[in-house]
Design an enzyme around this catalytic site. Structure first.
Site, short mmCIF file in Angstrom:
data_model
loop_
_atom_site.label_atom_id
_atom_site.label_comp_id
_atom_site.label_asym_id
_atom_site.label_seq_id
_atom_site.Cartn_x
_atom_site.Cartn_y
_atom_site.Cartn_z
N THR A 181 0.83 -1.17 -0.02
CA THR A 181 0.04 0.13 -0.06
C THR A 181 0.85 1.01 0.08
OG1 THR A 181 -1.66 -1.20 1.13
CG2 THR A 181 -1.69 1.24 1.47
N ARG A 209 -13.83 -8.10 -0.36
CA ARG A 209 -13.08 -7.61 0.98
C ARG A 209 -12.81 -6.27 0.83
NH1 ARG A 209 -7.77 -5.83 2.24
NH2 ARG A 209 -7.51 -6.37 4.60
N VAL A 210 -12.82 -5.41 1.67
CA VAL A 210 -12.38 -4.21 1.85
C VAL A 210 -11.61 -4.03 3.19
CG1 VAL A 210 -12.90 -1.70 2.10
CG2 VAL A 210 -14.37 -3.11 0.43
N GLY A 211 -10.28 -3.37 3.16
CA GLY A 211 -9.43 -3.38 4.30
C GLY A 211 -9.73 -2.01 4.93
N ASP A 212 -8.62 -1.69 5.59
CA ASP A 212 -8.49 -0.55 6.37
C ASP A 212 -8.50 0.91 5.55
OD1 ASP A 212 -5.95 -1.46 5.99
OD2 ASP A 212 -5.21 0.06 7.22
N THR A 232 -0.24 1.09 6.87
CA THR A 232 -0.23 0.16 6.09
C THR A 232 0.17 -1.21 7.03
OG1 THR A 232 1.32 -0.98 4.37
CG2 THR A 232 2.36 0.66 5.66
N GLY A 233 -0.35 -2.33 6.51
CA GLY A 233 -0.20 -3.53 7.01
C GLY A 233 -1.65 -4.40 7.11
N GLY A 235 -4.78 -5.26 7.11
CA GLY A 235 -6.04 -4.30 7.33
C GLY A 235 -6.81 -4.66 8.26
N1 ASP Z 1 -3.62 -2.19 4.52
C1 ASP Z 1 -3.92 -2.72 3.46
C2 ASP Z 1 -5.13 -3.82 3.31
O1 ASP Z 1 -5.25 -4.46 4.25
C3 ASP Z 1 -2.75 -3.60 2.98
C4 ASP Z 1 -1.42 -3.13 2.98
O2 ASP Z 1 -1.25 -2.11 3.49
O3 ASP Z 1 -0.64 -3.61 2.15
O4 ASP Z 1 -5.97 -3.72 2.26
#
Ligand code: ASP
Length: 313
Positions: A181, A209-212, A232-233, A235
């Site tokens: 990200t 799916r939707v992340g953070d 980032t990480g 989610g």
């Molecule tokens: N945070 C993002 C998600 O979970 C992924 C990422 O940071 O690489 O969608």
């Protein structure tokens, strides 16, 4: 004159020096440098933090090395579904899009949601319809196809894993487990802060799916009274811990400094089982970039000094 500041990230994860060739490392550094310059030019010319974070993120979205825009990871069904969010700390206005397809720069679309609609988050077919109405640039599926991302999907599918881009897929020098990200946070001459984040999410993600990233307060947040944050990480953990807002809350309610608050948030994330990092800036130009993973692509610059670019711990 007030201090200006800009920080960017290109994802956090299992990033070890031994996993990346010199050549690839210099490509990442160049990508970060170009993104930093794009935002910095705007801030230095007296532009807004909002314009600066958008400009930096656009450069990263256009770079196939990062998991956003062009370099987005693949879903289980071999598609690229993109999430993005932008927030203005001056007004608390925010705009976000979730699982949009074929939009070249999701961050531009997120900003249009903020400025042209009465909503904050548009998702899926509706978000794509809005993109058509706004006449934003679309790209073909081929534009978003990157060979190493596709191989990541094949491995993740084989192992029945919903794969965070940074971790878990067998890594090699040409395919490190670390391409994430992207995001930017900035503080401008007026002491206004802004945050922007954009992602392809997780490899092999299913069912819309939707992340953070596009969730205000989880992956992205900005308030002039406290700070601007881009995460980032993994989610799901950032959503559980409402990580971006958590940094602001720790400043507001515990009276912590930006770096104390950001460190506590990442420690809380670790205790909750989450891996990743964040970048944050406050309204007087302080910057914090904590992470609990092995590395995070990151760079920052303030009016106090030269640009700093780092990858490993
Ligand atoms: N945070 C993002 C998600 O979970 C992924 C990422 O940071 O690489 O969608």
């Amino acid at each position: 004159m007030k201090k200006i500041a800009l920080a960017i990230h290109g994802g956090a994860g299992t990033i070890r020096k031994s996993m990346i060739t010199k050549e690839l490392e210099s490509k990442y550094r160049e990508g970060l440098k170009n993104a930093l310059e794009a935002g910095w030019k705007i801030l230095q010319a007296g532009g807004t933090s909002l314009d600066a974070v958008e400009a930096s993120v656009i450069v990263l979205e256009d770079n196939p090395l990062f998991n956003a825009g062009r370099g987005a990871v693949f879903t289980h069904d071999e598609k690229n579904e993109l999430d993005a969010c932008v927030m203005d700390g001056k007004t608390l206005q925010a705009g976000a899009v979730a699982f949009v397809r074929n939009v070249k720069n999701p961050i531009k679309l997120a900003r249009l949601v903020m400025e042209k609609t009465e909503h904050i988050l548009l998702a899926g077919v509706g978000a794509n319809e809005f993109a058509r109405q706004m006449e934003v640039e679309f790209e073909t599926d081929e534009y978003f196809f990157t060979d190493f991302r596709y191989r990541q999907l094949l491995t993740a599918r084989e192992e029945h894993k919903i794969q965070l881009d940074h971790s878990g897929v067998q890594s090699s020098k040409s395919n490190p487990k670390s391409l994430g990200t992207v995001g930017a946070v900035a503080c401008d001459f007026l002491g206004n802060v802004a945050a922007a984040t954009s992602t392809g999410g997780m490899t092999n993600k299913k069912f819309g799916r939707v992340g953070d990233t596009p969730i205000v307060g989880a992956g992205t947040y900005a308030d002039d009274k406290t700070c601007a944050v881009s995460c980032t990480g993994h989610g799901e953990f950032f959503m559980q811990t409402v990580a971006a807002y958590d940094v602001a809350c720790r400043m507001k309610y515990k009276n912590l400094s930006l770096s104390e608050a950001a460190n506590e948030t990442i420690e809380h994330l670790r205790e909750s089982g989450g891996e990743g990092g964040l970048i944050a800036v406050d309204a007087v130009g302080n910057i914090a970039l904590p992470f609990n993973s092995e590395g995070m692509y990151r760079a920052f610059i303030t009016s106090d000094g030269a640009a700093i670019m780092e990858i490993y711990k």
